[in-house]
Write a protein that holds these residues in place. Structure first.
Motif, mmCIF file in Angstrom:
data_model
loop_
_atom_site.group_PDB
_atom_site.id
_atom_site.type_symbol
_atom_site.label_atom_id
_atom_site.label_comp_id
_atom_site.label_asym_id
_atom_site.label_seq_id
_atom_site.Cartn_x
_atom_site.Cartn_y
_atom_site.Cartn_z
ATOM 1 N N GLY A 10 19.853 6.716 -1.272
ATOM 2 C CA GLY A 10 19.541 7.657 -2.333
ATOM 3 C C GLY A 10 19.973 9.079 -2.018
ATOM 4 N N ALA A 11 19.385 10.024 -2.734
ATOM 5 C CA ALA A 11 19.710 11.434 -2.553
ATOM 6 C C ALA A 11 18.987 11.995 -1.330
ATOM 7 C CB ALA A 11 19.300 12.225 -3.798
ATOM 8 N N ALA A 12 19.603 13.020 -0.702
ATOM 9 C CA ALA A 12 19.014 13.633 0.493
ATOM 10 C C ALA A 12 17.638 14.217 0.194
ATOM 11 C CB ALA A 12 19.946 14.708 1.043
ATOM 12 N N SER A 13 17.480 14.810 -0.980
ATOM 13 C CA SER A 13 16.187 15.398 -1.339
ATOM 14 C C SER A 13 15.094 14.340 -1.377
ATOM 15 C CB SER A 13 16.288 16.099 -2.698
ATOM 16 O OG SER A 13 16.680 15.189 -3.713
ATOM 17 N N GLU A 14 15.444 13.156 -1.851
ATOM 18 C CA GLU A 14 14.454 12.077 -1.906
ATOM 19 C C GLU A 14 14.142 11.552 -0.518
ATOM 20 O OE1 GLU A 14 15.022 9.106 -4.991
ATOM 21 O OE2 GLU A 14 13.814 10.545 -6.148
ATOM 22 N N MET A 15 15.126 11.538 0.375
ATOM 23 C CA MET A 15 14.864 11.091 1.743
ATOM 24 C C MET A 15 13.896 12.054 2.442
ATOM 25 S SD MET A 15 16.505 8.277 1.908
ATOM 26 C CE MET A 15 16.197 8.135 0.129
ATOM 27 N N ARG A 16 14.073 13.347 2.211
ATOM 28 C CA ARG A 16 13.156 14.323 2.811
ATOM 29 C C ARG A 16 11.746 14.145 2.250
ATOM 30 N NH1 ARG A 16 17.693 17.647 1.628
ATOM 31 N NH2 ARG A 16 18.901 18.126 3.508
ATOM 32 N N GLU A 17 11.667 13.945 0.938
ATOM 33 C CA GLU A 17 10.369 13.732 0.311
ATOM 34 C C GLU A 17 9.733 12.444 0.815
ATOM 35 O OE1 GLU A 17 7.005 14.126 -2.091
ATOM 36 O OE2 GLU A 17 8.504 15.595 -1.448
ATOM 37 N N ALA A 18 10.557 11.413 1.027
ATOM 38 C CA ALA A 18 10.035 10.136 1.525
ATOM 39 C C ALA A 18 9.419 10.302 2.909
ATOM 40 C CB ALA A 18 11.149 9.098 1.565
ATOM 41 N N VAL A 19 10.073 11.059 3.776
ATOM 42 C CA VAL A 19 9.525 11.292 5.115
ATOM 43 C C VAL A 19 8.167 11.967 5.012
ATOM 44 C CG1 VAL A 19 9.832 12.582 7.266
ATOM 45 C CG2 VAL A 19 11.774 11.353 6.269
ATOM 46 N N THR A 20 8.061 12.941 4.130
ATOM 47 C CA THR A 20 6.779 13.635 3.944
ATOM 48 C C THR A 20 5.710 12.683 3.430
ATOM 49 O OG1 THR A 20 7.891 15.739 3.485
ATOM 50 C CG2 THR A 20 5.624 15.513 2.723
ATOM 51 N N ARG A 21 6.059 11.893 2.422
ATOM 52 C CA ARG A 21 5.081 10.962 1.848
ATOM 53 C C ARG A 21 4.657 9.907 2.864
ATOM 54 N NH1 ARG A 21 6.847 9.365 -4.357
ATOM 55 N NH2 ARG A 21 7.329 11.485 -5.117
ATOM 56 N N GLY A 26 4.649 10.215 6.120
ATOM 57 C CA GLY A 26 3.791 10.864 7.091
ATOM 58 C C GLY A 26 2.367 11.047 6.585
ATOM 59 N N ASP A 27 2.230 11.479 5.319
ATOM 60 C CA ASP A 27 0.894 11.640 4.737
ATOM 61 C C ASP A 27 0.175 10.294 4.655
ATOM 62 O OD1 ASP A 27 1.421 14.325 4.432
ATOM 63 O OD2 ASP A 27 1.949 14.190 2.298
ATOM 64 N N PHE A 28 0.925 9.263 4.272
ATOM 65 C CA PHE A 28 0.346 7.926 4.172
ATOM 66 C C PHE A 28 -0.163 7.431 5.523
ATOM 67 C CE2 PHE A 28 1.167 3.331 4.665
ATOM 68 C CZ PHE A 28 0.312 2.811 3.710
ATOM 69 N N LEU A 29 0.621 7.632 6.571
ATOM 70 C CA LEU A 29 0.228 7.174 7.905
ATOM 71 C C LEU A 29 -0.982 7.949 8.418
ATOM 72 C CD1 LEU A 29 3.737 6.758 9.595
ATOM 73 C CD2 LEU A 29 2.261 4.972 8.626
ATOM 74 N N ARG A 30 -1.046 9.220 8.114
ATOM 75 C CA ARG A 30 -2.197 10.021 8.567
ATOM 76 C C ARG A 30 -3.488 9.607 7.864
ATOM 77 N NH1 ARG A 30 1.801 14.000 8.935
ATOM 78 N NH2 ARG A 30 1.525 14.622 6.744
ATOM 79 N N ARG A 31 -3.362 9.200 6.599
ATOM 80 C CA ARG A 31 -4.541 8.747 5.873
ATOM 81 C C ARG A 31 -5.042 7.407 6.384
ATOM 82 N NH1 ARG A 31 -1.556 10.531 1.296
ATOM 83 N NH2 ARG A 31 -1.080 8.349 0.770
ATOM 84 N N GLY A 32 -4.127 6.670 7.025
ATOM 85 C CA GLY A 32 -4.505 5.349 7.548
ATOM 86 C C GLY A 32 -4.591 4.323 6.466
ATOM 87 N N ARG A 86 0.826 -1.216 0.000
ATOM 88 C CA ARG A 86 0.000 0.000 0.000
ATOM 89 C C ARG A 86 0.855 1.259 0.000
ATOM 90 N NH1 ARG A 86 -3.025 1.664 3.697
ATOM 91 N NH2 ARG A 86 -2.260 0.440 5.472
ATOM 92 N N LEU A 87 1.976 1.228 0.711
ATOM 93 C CA LEU A 87 2.881 2.367 0.735
ATOM 94 C C LEU A 87 3.407 2.665 -0.669
ATOM 95 C CD1 LEU A 87 4.475 4.445 2.483
ATOM 96 C CD2 LEU A 87 6.250 2.685 2.743
ATOM 97 N N LEU A 88 3.697 1.611 -1.411
ATOM 98 C CA LEU A 88 4.168 1.786 -2.781
ATOM 99 C C LEU A 88 3.049 2.259 -3.703
ATOM 100 C CD1 LEU A 88 6.259 1.520 -5.037
ATOM 101 C CD2 LEU A 88 5.790 -0.947 -5.100
ATOM 102 N N ASP A 89 1.900 1.610 -3.628
ATOM 103 C CA ASP A 89 0.796 1.945 -4.531
ATOM 104 C C ASP A 89 0.222 3.339 -4.269
ATOM 105 O OD1 ASP A 89 1.060 -0.536 -5.713
ATOM 106 O OD2 ASP A 89 -0.621 -1.445 -4.624
ATOM 107 N N GLU A 90 0.126 3.701 -2.991
ATOM 108 C CA GLU A 90 -0.553 4.946 -2.639
ATOM 109 C C GLU A 90 0.400 6.133 -2.482
ATOM 110 O OE1 GLU A 90 -3.049 4.315 0.775
ATOM 111 O OE2 GLU A 90 -3.705 2.339 0.048
ATOM 112 N N ALA A 91 1.585 5.883 -1.932
ATOM 113 C CA ALA A 91 2.534 6.979 -1.678
ATOM 114 C C ALA A 91 3.731 6.948 -2.612
ATOM 115 C CB ALA A 91 3.012 6.923 -0.227
ATOM 116 N N HIS A 92 3.848 5.890 -3.385
ATOM 117 C CA HIS A 92 4.978 5.715 -4.313
ATOM 118 C C HIS A 92 6.325 5.755 -3.583
ATOM 119 C CE1 HIS A 92 2.616 6.821 -8.253
ATOM 120 N NE2 HIS A 92 2.072 5.818 -7.568
#
Length: 400
Positions: free
Chosen positions: A381-392, A394-400, A351-357
């Motif tokens: 990977g790149a630092a920018s992608e790690m920051r984006e991953a944390v954001t994604r 977090g959004d995924f976990l909040r959506r449940g 689900r993390l892959l399908d919904e948050a990529h």
């Protein structure tokens, strides 16, 4: 003359299509995740790859230039089975420079990545039916290769009390239940990123050898140590077998080149196996690997990037709802406890892959017992992608 048979065409088809029992091993799930991620990318999605332990940086410039010169020179032929002598000598010199170990180049065997190293070591050291201890959680192909060869992988459970490593007491207890022929440890470890302190590694080696158990040390993440310097088992015992690779620290995954340090008495056995199974490691990769040692400054810069990524995740993930993970000592993995969200890490990762990529590997790949509560995240990977991953995430976990 016609030879008649009582076997029907349908039965013949069934027999010929049947795979061998030794091939009936579990899949390496991370590769399945990669394939699913590739399908999303083919449809235009942007996937952040945290599933596979693959550096984003290229091989050192010196390695690439050496390969280019070799191609321009012309013919690329076989090498001797043990590897190009100058590469074996350079690897031995590395042990003196890095660990202050005086290593005979005759003990060095160049392999097709660490994967071939494990295969050759297991074939040279164990008979079908032999029991070999590995840490749980641990790298899946350890147990899969052993199983395919007819050996019995013995999972030794680790936990926070043991700092997620095999202890001498746990090894001795497993041996007392039924004799072990070998034990394999990794420091830094995959998937946990945890490391063994020098004194702990030395005590485990001494315990194993005192019980007549062969010791194999997976050191492919050496160089990527943050909490404290990694120790090679080659500094502890000449009887230890070391498996190493140019894939991780040197960023040469696709070049498929690694090495082993073998006990002197087993070198000829490995040489015979290599002659027959692989003939030799690709020459171009060996040439590049030797030159890669001249790229230390580049590799240290890449390592500093991993340290930044490590900080991004260890500080960012608790803020978005993933506060529990194992000690992040080395390598480029974070093993996160997701039990507050799921008891099905495979479904959670899907689900993390399908919904948050965000591509991550479920813990069941590494731990058949408790892995349904864990997720492995690679921060190569790149630092920018790690920051984006944390954001994604977090959004995924909040959506449940």
């Amino acid at each position: 003359m016609t030879i008649s048979s009582a076997i029907t065409p349908e039965t013949v088809g069934s027999i010929l299509a049947r795979a061998s029992r030794r091939s009936e091993i579990a899949p390496f799930i991370v590769m399945d995740v990669m394939e699913r991620a590739a399908r999303i990318e083919a449809e235009g999605g942007h996937v952040i790859h945290m599933e596979v332990g693959q550096p984003a940086a290229p091989a050192p410039q010196a390695a690439r230039e050496a390969a280019r010169r070799a191609l321009d020179h012309g013919r690329i032929g076989y090498t001797t089975a043990l590897g190009i002598p100058s590469l074996r000598a350079r690897i031995a010199r590395h042990y003196g420079e890095t660990y202050n170990v005086d290593l005979d180049p005759a003990r060095v065997v160049v392999t097709t990545g660490s994967s071939a190293g494990f295969l050759l070591a297991f074939l040279a050291m164990f008979e079908p039916g032999d029991r070999v201890a590995i840490a749980n959680p641990g790298y899946p192909p350890y147990r899969h290769i052993l199983t395919a060869l007819g050996c019995e992988p013995v999972l030794i459970e680790t936990d926070a009390a043991s700092r997620w490593v095999i202890t001498p007491e746990a090894l001795a207890q497993a041996h007392a239940k039924a004799p072990l022929k070998g034990v394999l440890v990794a420091s830094p470890a995959n998937p946990t990123g945890t490391m063994m302190r020098p004194e702990a590694l030395a005590e485990l080696v001494r315990t194993a050898e005192g019980l007549g158990i062969r010791f194999i040390s997976d050191e492919i993440y050496h160089g990527l140590d943050y909490a404290f310097p990694a120790t090679t088992a080659a500094a502890i015992s000449p009887n230890a077998t070391i498996i190493h690779s140019f894939s991780k620290y040197f960023c040469m995954t696709g070049w498929r080149v690694g090495w082993m340090v073998m006990p002197a008495t087993l070198v000829r056995a490995v040489e015979r196996l290599q002659q027959n199974l692989m003939i030799s490691v690709p020459t171009l990769s060996q040439i590049a690997a030797e030159a890669a040692f001249d790229g230390a400054a580049e590799m240290e810069a890449v390592k500093h990037g991993y340290e930044e990524n490590r900080l991004i995740l260890t500080q960012g993930l608790p803020k978005v709802g993933l506060p529990e993970f194992l000690p992040v000592d080395g390598a480029f993995y974070l093993y996160a406890d997701v039990s507050r969200f799921t008891d099905d890490s495979a479904g959670f990762a899907r689900r993390l892959l399908d919904e948050a990529h965000v591509a991550a590997t479920p813990g069941v790949d590494f731990d058949p017992h408790r892995g349904h509560h864990y997720l492995r995240l690679s921060y190569a990977g790149a630092a920018s992608e790690m920051r984006e991953a944390v954001t994604r995430i977090g959004d995924f976990l909040r959506r449940g």
